[in-house]
Design a protein around this motif. Structure first.
Motif, mmCIF file in Angstrom:
data_model
loop_
_atom_site.group_PDB
_atom_site.id
_atom_site.type_symbol
_atom_site.label_atom_id
_atom_site.label_comp_id
_atom_site.label_asym_id
_atom_site.label_seq_id
_atom_site.Cartn_x
_atom_site.Cartn_y
_atom_site.Cartn_z
ATOM 1 N N VAL A 189 0.880 -1.170 0.000
ATOM 2 C CA VAL A 189 0.000 0.000 0.000
ATOM 3 C C VAL A 189 0.916 1.217 0.000
ATOM 4 O O VAL A 189 1.786 1.354 0.866
ATOM 5 C CB VAL A 189 -0.923 0.017 1.234
ATOM 6 C CG1 VAL A 189 -1.777 1.283 1.247
ATOM 7 C CG2 VAL A 189 -1.800 -1.231 1.257
ATOM 8 N N ILE A 190 0.762 2.090 -0.995
ATOM 9 C CA ILE A 190 1.658 3.244 -1.120
ATOM 10 C C ILE A 190 0.869 4.542 -1.033
ATOM 11 O O ILE A 190 -0.292 4.619 -1.451
ATOM 12 C CB ILE A 190 2.478 3.203 -2.423
ATOM 13 C CG1 ILE A 190 1.561 3.195 -3.651
ATOM 14 C CG2 ILE A 190 3.401 1.996 -2.445
ATOM 15 C CD1 ILE A 190 2.308 3.324 -4.966
ATOM 16 N N LEU A 225 5.374 6.497 1.741
ATOM 17 C CA LEU A 225 5.040 5.294 2.497
ATOM 18 C C LEU A 225 4.944 4.078 1.577
ATOM 19 O O LEU A 225 4.292 4.133 0.533
ATOM 20 C CB LEU A 225 3.688 5.477 3.203
ATOM 21 C CG LEU A 225 3.057 4.216 3.813
ATOM 22 C CD1 LEU A 225 3.846 3.740 5.035
ATOM 23 C CD2 LEU A 225 1.591 4.465 4.175
ATOM 24 N N VAL A 226 5.598 2.991 1.971
ATOM 25 C CA VAL A 226 5.361 1.670 1.379
ATOM 26 C C VAL A 226 5.045 0.745 2.544
ATOM 27 O O VAL A 226 5.920 0.451 3.365
ATOM 28 C CB VAL A 226 6.585 1.143 0.589
ATOM 29 C CG1 VAL A 226 6.265 -0.221 -0.013
ATOM 30 C CG2 VAL A 226 6.996 2.120 -0.501
ATOM 31 N N HIS A 236 -9.010 -3.660 2.770
ATOM 32 C CA HIS A 236 -9.561 -2.915 3.902
ATOM 33 C C HIS A 236 -8.803 -1.605 4.102
ATOM 34 O O HIS A 236 -9.408 -0.547 4.337
ATOM 35 C CB HIS A 236 -9.486 -3.784 5.161
ATOM 36 C CG HIS A 236 -9.785 -3.056 6.430
ATOM 37 N ND1 HIS A 236 -11.048 -2.573 6.729
ATOM 38 C CD2 HIS A 236 -8.983 -2.723 7.489
ATOM 39 C CE1 HIS A 236 -11.013 -1.981 7.907
ATOM 40 N NE2 HIS A 236 -9.776 -2.052 8.377
ATOM 41 N N MET A 237 -7.456 -1.647 3.990
ATOM 42 C CA MET A 237 -6.636 -0.457 4.228
ATOM 43 C C MET A 237 -6.920 0.645 3.207
ATOM 44 O O MET A 237 -6.929 1.825 3.542
ATOM 45 C CB MET A 237 -5.154 -0.823 4.175
ATOM 46 C CG MET A 237 -4.732 -1.860 5.198
ATOM 47 S SD MET A 237 -5.098 -1.363 6.874
ATOM 48 C CE MET A 237 -3.931 -0.065 7.089
ATOM 49 N N VAL A 263 -2.563 12.068 4.855
ATOM 50 C CA VAL A 263 -2.220 11.022 3.894
ATOM 51 C C VAL A 263 -2.802 11.407 2.541
ATOM 52 O O VAL A 263 -3.929 11.911 2.457
ATOM 53 C CB VAL A 263 -2.748 9.639 4.346
ATOM 54 C CG1 VAL A 263 -4.255 9.646 4.549
ATOM 55 C CG2 VAL A 263 -2.350 8.557 3.344
ATOM 56 N N GLY A 264 -2.011 11.208 1.484
ATOM 57 C CA GLY A 264 -2.485 11.508 0.134
ATOM 58 C C GLY A 264 -3.233 10.323 -0.456
ATOM 59 O O GLY A 264 -3.633 9.395 0.244
ATOM 60 N N ALA A 265 -3.420 10.357 -1.765
ATOM 61 C CA ALA A 265 -4.114 9.264 -2.461
ATOM 62 C C ALA A 265 -3.355 7.962 -2.259
ATOM 63 O O ALA A 265 -2.123 7.927 -2.302
ATOM 64 C CB ALA A 265 -4.221 9.592 -3.952
ATOM 65 N N ARG A 266 -4.106 6.878 -2.014
ATOM 66 C CA ARG A 266 -3.492 5.571 -1.774
ATOM 67 C C ARG A 266 -3.638 4.685 -3.002
ATOM 68 O O ARG A 266 -4.616 4.771 -3.729
ATOM 69 C CB ARG A 266 -4.179 4.897 -0.582
ATOM 70 C CG ARG A 266 -3.757 5.442 0.764
ATOM 71 C CD ARG A 266 -4.719 5.010 1.863
ATOM 72 N NE ARG A 266 -5.716 6.039 2.137
ATOM 73 C CZ ARG A 266 -6.855 5.827 2.786
ATOM 74 N NH1 ARG A 266 -7.156 4.607 3.194
ATOM 75 N NH2 ARG A 266 -7.683 6.821 3.007
ATOM 76 N N ALA A 267 -2.647 3.845 -3.198
ATOM 77 C CA ALA A 267 -2.686 2.833 -4.263
ATOM 78 C C ALA A 267 -2.085 1.555 -3.703
ATOM 79 O O ALA A 267 -1.470 1.564 -2.632
ATOM 80 C CB ALA A 267 -1.919 3.314 -5.486
#
Length: 392
Positions: A189-190, A225-226, A236-237, A263-267
């Motif tokens: 999850v980044i 973040l990784v 879920h995250m 936190v920015g956009a997650r991928a």
């Protein structure tokens, strides 16, 4: 039919670095084509997307050698200190640039920034032709050259075809170069994170029961973040609201930088080891993710790919009249064998060692981390890989 010395399939980091390296080292004597399926839009290009990567000290020296670092440095954030820890346990080790007498242990860059810089450089090089959007459709090899037919119908003749077109390389598939896979049963999850306290050039790798959490320093006080988690947790995250996501991350990471505030956009993407034991064939070479795609633990994958690129570029300089001949590719293959094998083995072993909570492994790895922090010679192998100071 257009004539080139080298055709590179793939215009992301590995492919573009190789094209520019060949241009610099040969003083413009090689005619190079870069074939890229995605239009040049670095906000949308998957190879130059919103992700960040860590460039090791050794990679920076390679980019300097190719005359590329001068333009990348202004958009790079220095890593001054690396903190490695095991959640809820005593094991910990730290590496600081001052101990080693160097300016930085490495640098973090955003792929979109590097993509923009590389594209501008390619446009100003008369010997490099960027063919986009297009892709390799067919490869025909003879004794003396390759005929590469693109999806647009354009045909290119070259002495050497290089696959830099990602883990699922269409060039490798067409030529029957076998791909081996191992599923780590993890998803990365980044996202970009903001913290209450300034990062001051610190990078963190924290091992948890599910997998490592890495935070890398970025510009404007952000951190990249990784977060490696089990597949059933990843969905879920990504669906949590920002506050709930940050709360869970805070629990795993701790309070070394104070409160995690934004936190920015997650991928997310699944984590697999993909590699091809064979990295050459007749008038054909493989570099970067097309040769091997590693787990992000310890940040080895991209730096290993750049060592592929550097070694290939240097070997091609020994035969500018025919860069695809057997002796050149044989030397490249032998030169890369030990580094590839050791790095793939190291990263895979680290994943299995640190991604579980078995008592025996937990005790062993914590003793190991503590010993490394107190007995400097034990740190040497870790330092060499972290800094990218590896024989290639």
């Amino acid at each position: 039919m257009k004539q080139f010395d080298v055709v590179i399939a793939g215009g992301a980091m590995a492919g573009m670095t190789l094209a520019l390296a060949l241009d610099t080292l040969s003083n413009g004597k090689l005619r190079v084509a870069v074939v890229e399926p995605f239009p040049v839009d670095h906000q949308a290009h998957p190879g130059f997307d919103s992700r960040s990567i860590a460039l090791s000290f050794g990679t920076v020296q390679i980019l300097r050698q190719f005359g590329l670092w001068h333009d990348i440095e202004p958009v790079a954030t220095a890593i001054k200190h690396i903190h490695v820890s095991d959640r809820s346990h005593a094991g910990m080790t730290e590496i600081d640039h001052r101990e080693l007498g160097i300016q930085a242990l490495g640098y973090v860059v955003e792929l979109a920034d590097v993509g923009r810089i590389y594209h501008d450089k390619v446009l100003h090089s008369p010997q490099i032709e960027l063919i986009t959007p297009d892709a390799v459709a067919q490869v025909e090899r003879t004794q003396d050259h390759n005929i590469v037919t693109l999806q647009s119908g354009v045909a290119l003749q070259c002495q050497l075809l290089v696959a830099a077109d990602g883990a699922i390389s269409s060039c490798c598939e067409q030529l029957g170069i076998a791909l081996r896979e191992h599923d780590f049963n993890q998803v990365a999850v980044i996202a970009n994170i903001r913290t209450e306290m300034p990062h001051q050039g610190q990078a963190f790798e924290r091992f948890t029961q599910q997998g490592p959490v890495a935070l890398l320093p970025m510009s404007d006080g952000r951190m990249s973040l990784v977060w490696c988690v089990r597949p059933e947790v990843a969905q879920h995250m990504t669906e949590l609201d920002d506050c709930a996501f940050l709360a869970q991350l805070q629990q795993q990471f701790g309070w070394r930088l104070g409160k995690l505030t934004h936190v920015g956009a997650r991928a997310s993407y699944p984590l697999l080891l993909r590699y091809r034991e064979q990295n050459t064939s007749h008038r054909f070479a493989i570099v970067g993710n097309a040769a091997q795609t590693l787990h992000p633990i310890a940040g080895q994958g991209f730096n290993l790919g750049i060592r592929d690129v550097a070694s290939l570029a240097e070997e091609l300089m020994h035969s500018l009249d025919d860069v695809g001949q057997y002796s050149v590719l044989s030397a490249f293959k032998q030169r890369r064998e030990a580094d590839r094998t050791h790095t793939i083995s190291l990263t895979s072993s680290l994943v299995h060692l640190f991604s579980n909570d078995y008592l025996t492994l937990r005790v062993g790895r914590n003793i190991g981390l503590a010993l490394m922090d107190n007995i400097p010679p034990l740190k040497t192998p870790l330092l060499q890989r972290t800094l990218g100071l590896v024989a290639r």
